[in-house]
Each structure stands twice: as structure tokens, then as C-alpha cells.
Scaffold this active site. Sequence first.
Site, PDB file in Angstrom:
ATOM      1  N   ASP A 138       2.781   3.678   9.106  1.00 54.02           N
ATOM      2  CA  ASP A 138       1.533   3.078   9.611  1.00 54.02           C
ATOM      3  C   ASP A 138       1.181   3.541  11.033  1.00 54.02           C
ATOM      4  OD1 ASP A 138       0.690   1.582   7.411  1.00 54.02           O
ATOM      5  OD2 ASP A 138       1.875  -0.171   7.979  1.00 54.02           O
TER       6      ASP A 138
ATOM      7  N   ASP B  58       0.832  -1.208   0.000  1.00 51.98           N
ATOM      8  CA  ASP B  58       0.000   0.000   0.000  1.00 51.98           C
ATOM      9  C   ASP B  58       0.869   1.261   0.000  1.00 51.98           C
ATOM     10  OD1 ASP B  58       0.625  -0.986   2.574  1.00 51.98           O
ATOM     11  OD2 ASP B  58      -0.937   0.193   3.525  1.00 51.98           O
TER      12      ASP B  58
ATOM     13  N   HIS C  78       4.667  -2.551  11.824  1.00 50.16           N
ATOM     14  CA  HIS C  78       4.290  -3.910  12.115  1.00 50.16           C
ATOM     15  C   HIS C  78       5.000  -4.950  11.250  1.00 50.16           C
ATOM     16  CE1 HIS C  78       1.247  -4.318   8.692  1.00 50.16           C
ATOM     17  NE2 HIS C  78       1.815  -3.173   8.534  1.00 50.16           N
TER      18      HIS C  78
ATOM     19  N   HIS D 197      -1.746   6.700   6.597  1.00 49.66           N
ATOM     20  CA  HIS D 197      -3.194   6.522   6.367  1.00 49.66           C
ATOM     21  C   HIS D 197      -3.949   7.550   7.213  1.00 49.66           C
ATOM     22  CE1 HIS D 197      -2.549   2.602   4.469  1.00 49.66           C
ATOM     23  NE2 HIS D 197      -1.817   2.248   5.506  1.00 49.66           N
TER      24      HIS D 197
HETATM   25 FE1  FEO Z   1       1.755  -1.906   6.696  1.00 47.01          FE
HETATM   26 FE2  FEO Z   1      -0.146   0.663   5.514  1.00 47.01          FE
HETATM   27  O1  FEO Z   1       0.958  -0.827   5.438  1.00 47.01           O
END
Ligand code: FEO
Length: 389
Positions: free
Chosen positions: A162, A81, A143, A219
Site C-alpha cells: 500500500d 484487495d 496501515h 495500487h
Molecule cells: Fe490495505 Fe490496498 O489494502
Amino acid sequence: MVLKIKDDIYWIGVIDWDIREFHGYETPSGSTYNSYLIKDEKVVLIDTAKHYLVDELIMGIGKVVNPEDIDYIVVNHVEMDHSGSLEKIVEISGAKIITNEKAKEHLELHYNTKNWEFIIVDSGEEISIGKRTLKFIRTPMLHWPDNMVTYCKEDKILFSNDAFGQHVASSERYDYEIEDIFNHAKEYFANILLPYRMLIPNVANALKDLEIELICPSHGGVWKEKIGEIIEKYVEWSSDNVENKAVIVYDTMYKSTHKLAYAIAEGLIDSGVKVKMYNTSETPLNTIMAGILDAKYVLIGSPTLNTNVYPPVAKFLKYMEGLKPGKKIGVAFGSYGWAEGATEVIKEVFKKLNFGIIEDECLTCKFVPKEEHLKKCYEFGKNLSTKDI
Ligand code: FEO
């Protein structure tokens, strides 16, 4: 959409209004993939977006600079992503990738990186990009093993990837503008970072000496007015502290387990325990996990089907097992026909998670519960907070 967040620093992410599922995480509010662009002597792009939004990302970059002029791309994390648009942007710009050794290894396992140029940084290392200095801090297993965050010293911005993110699509960008931002952040924490929460205090420690005016996650919204609160929340959510709260997670075939669940809930409410109840066929797994994060009691109800647990409950149990919530008090209940099975499966999961287990004969019921049985369930709920494990 492009938004100037400081002089010569821009949010140029992509809003994914359509996404409703993110590797098992249901996203009814959509999401965003936040990239940031710094215009200094070097033009630096921080993280990218999912591959199918690469054109929108390049269009955003083009509102600020010619995409060919990007000198460096910081890869804080390799999950697709954030890295899915890299190939095309590297092809256009020939930019060098600034990342850590583990992320480079992961990039090589995702893409054809043969012609890519890398600048490898270790935790604490700094790179001057002109008037500004970028400092890189590794946050492994928050993570993925490759995670790091980037701190712009002069502008006091933490590009946290993240960490501190939320899955919410919004035309608003700042914490004070986004409705329910803490609930979005809590759900994100409970479903993405929860298994690694024991690492959060170390990160909070590593960040404590940094002056931070903006936290820019990859995000959702940018933290500006509520930075102290979200850091406090992260410390709290990672503490395994619980509220006097019960989460009832159940499913039902012919409403018998439903009746048990409702009777227990009534008792709990009347005893002053806060209750949340979720039907596994109706509720996203990630919503349930956000409820469980700070609950003292987790009650899981399932009818027995073929001497086993009901499939939607089984799916939830597997999901919860992977996320390894902190210690809880577990209660298994459910209706069965001629052979029991479901509650034993649930209790096995409780044991794996090191939950304390409270049992009572009223918690299982052959076929349909009678009024007398439901009264016992009500009393069980009413007295649950007084029981010792
Ligand atoms: Fe660990 Fe937003 O990807």
C-alpha cells in the site's frame, strides 16, 4: 495487461476501471491491484487482487507462466484487495505462502488455510529464489499490523504494497506517464496512512540503505523516475508541516451558512492566504482530507439542525476525527434558527484533535446573515492570519 518491468519480472496486476467506492474512499479514477511475478528457479507471485478479479489475474499470470507453476506467493498485507484471489491461486498452484507471523494469523481469520503451507519470515530475513534474493522488511501499522514490504536485492526493486500507492486506473504504468500522480498519491496518503504517519520516518530510515531502482506499490503507478520525490513527499506529508492555507468545509440548508463561508473566504483570499473550499454534500470526504493534510487553518461551517450539526457535516467530522490530522487552527461557523448547536459540536471535534480554536461573534448567525454581518465575516477572514490562539 502484463508488463515486463525487469528481465523476468512482470507487472501482472488488474485494472479496476469500474470501482467508485473503496470502504468509504471515493475513487472516481478507479484503481488497480498490482501483482508482480518473478520468474527465477522459483516462480514467485507478489500479492494478488480482489476476489472478483481473480479470473483476470490468472489470465495475466498465464501470459507469463503456467499458473500451476507458481512456487511461492508473497503476502505483504492481508487486506482483501490484495489477498482476495489467494484461495483460488493456492488451489491451482499449491504454492507456499511467504509471509510474517501476524499476517498468517490474519489470513487464518479470513480464509480456510487448513491445507496451506507457510514460510514465516521476520523483519530483515532473506530467501533465495535462485539468482535472486528477496528480503522482507516489516512495516507494522502502515496501515495494518500485518504489513511488510519485499525487496529484491539483485534488481533493486521495492515491492511496497500500500505504501506509495495511488487509486488510479490507467493503461500507463510508470510515474512519468500518469497524470497527476502526486495528487493521487497525496490523497491516498491523507486517507489511508495519515493516522500512522508518525511511523513513516522509521520506515524511511529502514529503507535509506537500500538501492532502489523501482518502487512497485500495490495500487496505481510504479515509481521509476520520481522515486526521490515521492520519498521526500512522504517525509513531508508525515511531518505535520503546514502551508499558509485555509480549508473551508461547509454545508448549507438555505444558503445562510454558504454566505458566511463565502464572505470568510473572500477575506482570507484578500489577506494572501491560499483557500480551498468544499461543500460536504458535493465533495468526496477523501478529497477534502487531501486538502486538509497541509493546511494551517480548518474552518468548518454547518447550519444547526435539531440543535445538532447538519448530517453531511457530521459525516465529515467523524471521518476526519478517525484520520487524526496534525495540529491545525480550527474555526467553527454556521447559521441557526432559534437554538444554536452545530458550532459547539464542531468545536468538540477540534478539541479532540487538539486543534487551536479561534472564535468570534460573527461566526454564528440567527437565520439569514445581513450585509453588515457578512462584512464582519469578511473582516474576520482578512484578519485570521494575524490572530493568536
Ligand atoms: Fe490495505 Fe490496498 O489494502
